[in-house]
Design an enzyme around this catalytic site. Structure first.
Site, PDB file in Angstrom:
ATOM      1  N   ASP A 248       0.817  -1.207   0.000  1.00 53.22           N
ATOM      2  CA  ASP A 248       0.000   0.000   0.000  1.00 53.22           C
ATOM      3  C   ASP A 248       0.856   1.264   0.000  1.00 53.22           C
ATOM      4  O   ASP A 248       2.054   1.226   0.284  1.00 53.22           O
ATOM      5  CB  ASP A 248      -0.924   0.010   1.218  1.00 53.22           C
ATOM      6  CG  ASP A 248      -2.144  -0.885   1.030  1.00 53.22           C
ATOM      7  OD1 ASP A 248      -2.378  -1.321  -0.106  1.00 53.22           O
ATOM      8  OD2 ASP A 248      -2.856  -1.129   2.025  1.00 53.22           O
ATOM      9  N   LYS A 270      -4.088   2.937  -2.847  1.00 51.27           N
ATOM     10  CA  LYS A 270      -5.146   3.814  -3.372  1.00 51.27           C
ATOM     11  C   LYS A 270      -4.732   5.264  -3.188  1.00 51.27           C
ATOM     12  O   LYS A 270      -4.151   5.641  -2.177  1.00 51.27           O
ATOM     13  CB  LYS A 270      -6.463   3.536  -2.643  1.00 51.27           C
ATOM     14  CG  LYS A 270      -6.913   2.081  -2.749  1.00 51.27           C
ATOM     15  CD  LYS A 270      -8.169   1.842  -1.928  1.00 51.27           C
ATOM     16  CE  LYS A 270      -8.569   0.381  -2.003  1.00 51.27           C
ATOM     17  NZ  LYS A 270      -7.637  -0.492  -1.260  1.00 51.27           N
ATOM     18  N   ALA A 333      -2.113   2.039  13.962  1.00 51.44           N
ATOM     19  CA  ALA A 333      -1.645   3.410  14.161  1.00 51.44           C
ATOM     20  C   ALA A 333      -2.001   3.961  15.536  1.00 51.44           C
ATOM     21  O   ALA A 333      -1.208   4.676  16.145  1.00 51.44           O
ATOM     22  CB  ALA A 333      -2.221   4.309  13.070  1.00 51.44           C
ATOM     23  N   MET A 384      -7.706   8.672   9.502  1.00 53.38           N
ATOM     24  CA  MET A 384      -8.038   9.281   8.205  1.00 53.38           C
ATOM     25  C   MET A 384      -8.954  10.489   8.350  1.00 53.38           C
ATOM     26  O   MET A 384      -9.929  10.653   7.609  1.00 53.38           O
ATOM     27  CB  MET A 384      -8.687   8.231   7.287  1.00 53.38           C
ATOM     28  CG  MET A 384      -7.781   7.048   7.000  1.00 53.38           C
ATOM     29  SD  MET A 384      -8.596   5.673   6.152  1.00 53.38           S
ATOM     30  CE  MET A 384      -9.542   4.943   7.510  1.00 53.38           C
TER      31      MET A 384
END
Length: 471
Positions: A248, A270, A333, A384
């Site tokens: 990724d 992505k 994370a 995010m």
């Protein structure tokens, strides 16, 4: 070569250990693991040795060393703190042609006890010929990280099936290819997954095939937040065994640098603005394509693949196409960024629970339980969310979270460029703009976030001046 490497069968054979302290106990433990008939001679015994004596696992010779203690012994170990006694043991053993080891004294020893990596029946022994024992221990630590504990079960299985393997694959080239499959394929994976019966079934099935199949497998690996030191041992082994790595965008170059040098590396991350569903479909297709070509595929995802990743969807696709897989968790994370920022996610005085939240989901954020997220004594970790900080702060405040609630934004958590920006929830968007905080960044909201001001230890910490003055 100063020493001749030798693996000794000590099962039921007498070994004398002179000494009754903790060092002697460590040597006795190794000998008991080898099923030796251990006799320990010493004036006094350490508690562990006393316990083994009471259990009948060792024989005790009380008093100071006497040469007749060596009668019938195959090996001797001197582990006292008196060099004269140790020398006497070595001299008496030499006169009887019995190999002896004097702990931490290569000059007096006729054999050395190596550093051992035990994956019985597979055993790796490392020796520095007694001149650099710390180096030998360091090398053992590295070797330990290379070999999964299931290798012992795999070696035992291979030994049990050896006659059938020779009969089913009579050619040397065929047999070598078969053992490569055995070591790298689904049988080894099933043993790692603690499924020995299924491993034996798959091995039986493969031996019954007139031609070997070329089915590969996929390992879904969590790469952690960026610091390569946070990789698990299993993740490191998977990277070193991979033929293909699909990685990724957020996987750090430092983590990729640990992978097998000749592995094919395919970037499948992505990017903002692209059709993520189409990209995911391409990832699914690549996983199946490479596995069916007989390759060992590592699907490398940042953090942990099952925390706001699409690891579950990828496994569903693999299962639907009958591709063998296994999962290696990664440090997510929230755990890593908080720890590297000096923020305990839970704390007896401030937070009794922690909630992991994604700011991106299939539908609008209003599907989140905002009232629940504002309950007291909990920590919120938003993934995010850099592009939605104003929305996040305003909704939390509107649903009851105090504007003075501390926050911390951890940018590039655990990486060399880590920054931590902290302040009060009501100022979140303003502070983030002032410091130009960019993705990847994790948002932590709750009283524990204030502890970053005093407990930060890694990277840069930038507390909001207004919040600091108000405090």
């Amino acid at each position: 070569m100063k020493l001749f490497p030798l693996f000794a069968d000590l099962q039921g054979r007498r070994v004398l250990v002179v000494g009754g302290g903790e060092i002697a106990a460590r040597k006795v433990q190794l000998l008991l693991e080898a099923s030796a008939d251990v006799h320990v001679g010493a004036p006094e015994l350490a508690p562990q040795l006393t316990e083994w004596a009471q259990q009948g696992r060792i024989h005790v010779l009380s008093g100071t060393f006497r040469p007749e203690w060596l009668d019938g012994a195959w090996l001797a170990v001197a582990a006292t703190d008196d060099r004269a006694v140790n020398a006497a043991v070595a001299e008496a053993a030499g006169a009887r042609r019995i190999f002896s080891n004097v702990v931490d004294d290569a000059e007096l020893s006729s054999f050395q006890v190596p550093s051992i990596v035990d994956r019985s029946p597979l055993i790796v022994a490392i020796s520095s010929s007694g001149v650099a024992p710390v180096l030998a221990r360091r090398l053992r630590e590295r070797v330990e990280s290379m070999f999964d504990h299931s290798l012992g079960a795999l070696a035992s299985l291979a030994a049990r099936y050896r006659p059938r393997i020779r009969a089913a694959r009579p050619g040397l080239k065929q047999r070598r290819a078969f053992y490569d499959w055995l070591l790298d394929g689904p049988v080894a994976a099933l043993l790692r997954q603690q499924q020995p019966d299924e491993a034996a079934r798959v091995l039986d099935e493969e031996l019954a095939r007139p031609q070997p199949r070329s089915q590969g497998s996929v390992v879904l690996v969590g790469a952690g937040p960026g610091d390569p030191g946070l990789l698990t041992l299993k993740a490191l082994r998977a990277l070193n065994e991979a033929d293909v790595i699909l990685y990724d965008r957020l996987v750090s170059p430092a983590v990729l640098s640990l992978a097998r040098r000749d592995a094919d590396r395919i970037a499948v991350g992505k990017r903002p603005g692209e059709d993520h569903d189409a990209t995911q479909a391409r990832i699914h297709a690549l996983l199946v394509e490479h596995a069916r070509a007989g390759r060992r595929v590592v699907r490398l995802k940042g953090g942990d693949a099952f925390i706001f990743g699409r690891g579950g969807e990828e496994l569903e696709h693999l299962r639907a196409h009958q591709v063998p897989f296994e999962v290696v968790p990664g440090i997510t994370a929230a755990l890593a960024c908080a720890a590297y920022a000096g923020i305990p996610l839970t704390h007896r005085e401030h937070a009794q629970s922690v909630t992991l939240v994604t700011a991106h989901c299939r539908e609008d954020e209003d599907t989140l339980d905002w009232a629940g997220l504002t309950r007291a004594h909990q920590t919120l970790a938003f993934y995010m969310g850099v592009g939605q900080l104003e929305t996040l702060s305003s909704r939390l405040i509107r649903h009851g979270r105090a504007g003075s609630t501390p926050f911390a934004l951890v940018e590039n958590g655990s990486r060399p460029e880590q920054r931590v920006v902290s302040g009060q929830l009501q100022d979140l968007a303003r502070v983030a703009r002032r410091h130009d905080v960019r993705s990847p960044a994790l948002l932590i909201v709750g009283e524990v976030a204030a502890l970053a001001d005093s407990l930060h230890w890694y990277g840069r910490h930038l507390p909001d001046t207004r919040a600091a003055l108000a405090a």
